[in-house]
Design a protein around this motif. Structure first.
Motif, PDB file in Angstrom:
ATOM      1  N   THR A   1       0.831  -1.209   0.000  1.00 29.69           N
ATOM      2  CA  THR A   1       0.000   0.000   0.000  1.00 29.69           C
ATOM      3  C   THR A   1       0.862   1.254   0.000  1.00 29.69           C
ATOM      4  OG1 THR A   1      -1.725  -1.222   1.195  1.00 29.69           O
ATOM      5  CG2 THR A   1      -1.906   1.175   1.178  1.00 29.69           C
ATOM      6  N   VAL A   2       1.924   1.262   0.780  1.00 32.78           N
ATOM      7  CA  VAL A   2       2.870   2.388   0.779  1.00 32.78           C
ATOM      8  C   VAL A   2       3.457   2.565  -0.620  1.00 32.78           C
ATOM      9  CG1 VAL A   2       5.106   3.204   1.641  1.00 32.78           C
ATOM     10  CG2 VAL A   2       3.466   2.156   3.227  1.00 32.78           C
ATOM     11  N   PHE A   3       3.763   1.448  -1.267  1.00 31.32           N
ATOM     12  CA  PHE A   3       4.407   1.477  -2.589  1.00 31.32           C
ATOM     13  C   PHE A   3       3.553   2.201  -3.629  1.00 31.32           C
ATOM     14  CE2 PHE A   3       5.639  -1.232  -6.455  1.00 31.32           C
ATOM     15  CZ  PHE A   3       6.636  -0.355  -6.833  1.00 31.32           C
ATOM     16  N   ALA A   4       2.253   2.242  -3.440  1.00 30.22           N
ATOM     17  CA  ALA A   4       1.383   2.945  -4.394  1.00 30.22           C
ATOM     18  C   ALA A   4       1.677   4.441  -4.432  1.00 30.22           C
ATOM     19  CB  ALA A   4      -0.083   2.705  -4.060  1.00 30.22           C
ATOM     20  N   SER A   5       2.312   4.967  -3.400  1.00 26.44           N
ATOM     21  CA  SER A   5       2.640   6.384  -3.364  1.00 26.44           C
ATOM     22  C   SER A   5       4.001   6.695  -3.975  1.00 26.44           C
ATOM     23  CB  SER A   5       2.610   6.901  -1.916  1.00 26.44           C
ATOM     24  OG  SER A   5       1.292   6.863  -1.402  1.00 26.44           O
ATOM     25  N   ASP A   6       4.690   5.667  -4.476  1.00 28.47           N
ATOM     26  CA  ASP A   6       5.973   5.878  -5.136  1.00 28.47           C
ATOM     27  C   ASP A   6       5.742   6.728  -6.388  1.00 28.47           C
ATOM     28  OD1 ASP A   6       8.214   5.289  -7.054  1.00 28.47           O
ATOM     29  OD2 ASP A   6       8.904   4.082  -5.365  1.00 28.47           O
ATOM     30  N   PRO A   7       6.497   7.784  -6.580  1.00 22.99           N
ATOM     31  CA  PRO A   7       6.217   8.719  -7.689  1.00 22.99           C
ATOM     32  C   PRO A   7       6.646   8.234  -9.068  1.00 22.99           C
ATOM     33  CG  PRO A   7       8.158   9.435  -6.483  1.00 22.99           C
ATOM     34  CD  PRO A   7       7.596   8.254  -5.721  1.00 22.99           C
ATOM     35  N   ARG A   8       7.321   7.087  -9.161  1.00 22.01           N
ATOM     36  CA  ARG A   8       7.865   6.677 -10.459  1.00 22.01           C
ATOM     37  C   ARG A   8       6.786   6.238 -11.443  1.00 22.01           C
ATOM     38  NH1 ARG A   8      12.586   2.863  -8.150  1.00 22.01           N
ATOM     39  NH2 ARG A   8      10.965   2.565  -6.574  1.00 22.01           N
ATOM     40  N   VAL A   9       5.712   5.666 -10.955  1.00 22.99           N
ATOM     41  CA  VAL A   9       4.595   5.285 -11.816  1.00 22.99           C
ATOM     42  C   VAL A   9       3.294   5.678 -11.122  1.00 22.99           C
ATOM     43  CG1 VAL A   9       5.774   3.348 -12.932  1.00 22.99           C
ATOM     44  CG2 VAL A   9       4.514   2.966 -10.808  1.00 22.99           C
ATOM     45  N   THR A  10       2.226   5.840 -11.897  1.00 21.74           N
ATOM     46  CA  THR A  10       0.925   6.143 -11.316  1.00 21.74           C
ATOM     47  C   THR A  10       0.320   4.850 -10.800  1.00 21.74           C
ATOM     48  OG1 THR A  10       0.594   7.978 -12.835  1.00 21.74           O
ATOM     49  CG2 THR A  10      -1.370   7.078 -11.775  1.00 21.74           C
ATOM     50  N   ALA A  11      -0.014   4.813  -9.519  1.00 20.98           N
ATOM     51  CA  ALA A  11      -0.490   3.576  -8.909  1.00 20.98           C
ATOM     52  C   ALA A  11      -1.554   3.849  -7.856  1.00 20.98           C
ATOM     53  CB  ALA A  11       0.677   2.817  -8.270  1.00 20.98           C
ATOM     54  N   VAL A  12      -2.427   2.874  -7.678  1.00 19.83           N
ATOM     55  CA  VAL A  12      -3.420   2.909  -6.603  1.00 19.83           C
ATOM     56  C   VAL A  12      -3.428   1.546  -5.933  1.00 19.83           C
ATOM     57  CG1 VAL A  12      -4.891   4.645  -7.705  1.00 19.83           C
ATOM     58  CG2 VAL A  12      -5.290   2.208  -8.164  1.00 19.83           C
ATOM     59  N   SER A  13      -4.039   1.487  -4.753  1.00 22.89           N
ATOM     60  CA  SER A  13      -4.235   0.224  -4.044  1.00 22.89           C
ATOM     61  C   SER A  13      -5.718   0.016  -3.823  1.00 22.89           C
ATOM     62  CB  SER A  13      -3.514   0.236  -2.692  1.00 22.89           C
ATOM     63  OG  SER A  13      -2.121   0.342  -2.850  1.00 22.89           O
ATOM     64  N   VAL A  14      -6.117  -1.246  -3.769  1.00 24.57           N
ATOM     65  CA  VAL A  14      -7.522  -1.550  -3.540  1.00 24.57           C
ATOM     66  C   VAL A  14      -7.659  -2.788  -2.660  1.00 24.57           C
ATOM     67  CG1 VAL A  14      -7.649  -2.881  -5.706  1.00 24.57           C
ATOM     68  CG2 VAL A  14      -9.767  -2.040  -4.630  1.00 24.57           C
ATOM     69  N   HIS A  15      -8.531  -2.661  -1.676  1.00 25.75           N
ATOM     70  CA  HIS A  15      -8.978  -3.824  -0.902  1.00 25.75           C
ATOM     71  C   HIS A  15     -10.257  -4.293  -1.573  1.00 25.75           C
ATOM     72  CE1 HIS A  15     -10.284  -6.498   2.205  1.00 25.75           C
ATOM     73  NE2 HIS A  15     -11.302  -5.745   2.543  1.00 25.75           N
ATOM     74  N   PRO A  16     -10.246  -5.478  -2.217  1.00 24.01           N
ATOM     75  CA  PRO A  16     -11.400  -5.892  -3.011  1.00 24.01           C
ATOM     76  C   PRO A  16     -12.531  -6.503  -2.204  1.00 24.01           C
ATOM     77  CG  PRO A  16      -9.681  -7.529  -3.179  1.00 24.01           C
ATOM     78  CD  PRO A  16      -9.123  -6.417  -2.322  1.00 24.01           C
ATOM     79  N   GLY A  17     -12.421  -6.435  -0.872  1.00 22.93           N
ATOM     80  CA  GLY A  17     -13.408  -7.071  -0.013  1.00 22.93           C
ATOM     81  C   GLY A  17     -12.943  -8.462   0.385  1.00 22.93           C
ATOM     82  N   VAL A  18     -13.637  -9.056   1.326  1.00 17.96           N
ATOM     83  CA  VAL A  18     -13.327 -10.420   1.752  1.00 17.96           C
ATOM     84  C   VAL A  18     -13.940 -11.369   0.729  1.00 17.96           C
ATOM     85  CG1 VAL A  18     -13.586 -12.151   3.557  1.00 17.96           C
ATOM     86  CG2 VAL A  18     -13.266  -9.742   4.165  1.00 17.96           C
TER      87      VAL A  18
END
Length: 271
Positions: free
Chosen positions: A180-197
């Motif tokens: 989740t932290v890695f999604a904030s890396d500026p090198r690429v555009t990224a998001v994180s998602v919790h898809p539910g249980v």
């Protein structure tokens, strides 16, 4: 969710042989996308692609099988080089492959705690090596399939392998916080998602019952769709954008994790 055609677009789904990854591959391919189906072995990946053709009616020409065992970073490196060589423009990378941490503390041949490597370090390495393909054209993005359990985690900076005090739940949560932290890396555009249980192999970590993998995959596919506007580092709980754990967007934590990950993946990070 949009059902607009995705023909002409290429997506790489890690861990696409079962569960949410398989259903994500199916949903994208049904909309005309070219899907790179990743599995731990070549046989696993090809079997998943064949099943998509046989049971979902997907055109075999839109599926490509790729293999890498994420417990071995040299295989991740070879996977990345093959993808870039064969698909120099990649629209979306879905970092989905994941595992529950085992009951016993387990170290990979690369010297890393196995859940931290499979769930985070392998994806960190893969994303970095695929950066040229993801940034060939504007709009390339990364979708990290993360977990609400990242909120319970802390990264043990001085002992990321958790050799001194191991708990399978804490090790798994740490890997999800790192992703989740890695999604904030500026090198690429990224998001994180919790898809539910969802009813996958990871469900026992969360609850006794869940929704179908296809329902979870729909939340991933929505974020893959170029019609869905995203902001780098955003975190989604299913369809809703929410704030992740505070550490996930701290600039200091993002930089510290990148430094740690570069160290742990070794020379391959810059190959």
């Amino acid at each position: 969710m949009s059902s607009a055609p995705l023909s002409g677009r290429t997506f790489l789904i890690t861990g696409a042989t079962s569960g949410i990854g398989y259903e994500t591959a199916r949903l994208l391919a049904e909309r005309g996308a070219t899907v790179l189906v990743h599995g731990r072995t070549a046989d696993d990946a090809q079997a998943a692609a064949d099943r998509l053709v046989a049971t979902a009616g997907i055109d075999a020409d839109r599926l490509r099988a790729f293999a890498a065992d994420f417990t071995r970073l040299d295989e991740v490196e070879r996977l990345a080089h093959r993808v870039v060589a064969e698909h120099p423009r990649l629209d979306v990378l879905v970092n989905n492959a994941g595992m529950a941490a085992p009951e016993r503390h387990t170290i990979t041949p690369d010297g890393n705690e196995i859940a931290f490597q499979v769930n985070f370090l392998a994806h960190y390495l893969l994303t970095g090596l695929l950066e040229p393909a993801l940034t060939t054209d504007p709009g390339g993005r990364v979708v990290n399939v993360s977990s609400s359990l990242h909120r319970t985690a802390s990264i043990q900076w001085n002992d990321p392998n958790r050799a001194r005090r191991y708990s399978r739940l804490a090790a798994y949560a740490q890997s999800q916080l790192a992703l989740t932290v890695f999604a904030s890396d500026p090198r690429v555009t990224a998001v994180s998602v919790h898809p539910g249980v969802c009813e996958t192999a990871l469900m026992p970590l969360y609850a006794n019952e869940g929704v179908s993998p296809a329902q979870g995959a729909a939340h991933v596919v929505r974020l893959c769709d170029p019609a869905t506007e995203i902001v780098n580092g955003a975190y989604y709980d299913r369809e809703e954008r929410v704030e992740p754990a505070a550490a996930a967007t701290e600039d200091r934590t993002v930089k510290r994790l990148s430094k740690l990950a570069d160290l742990l993946v070794g020379h391959t990070a810059t190959t």
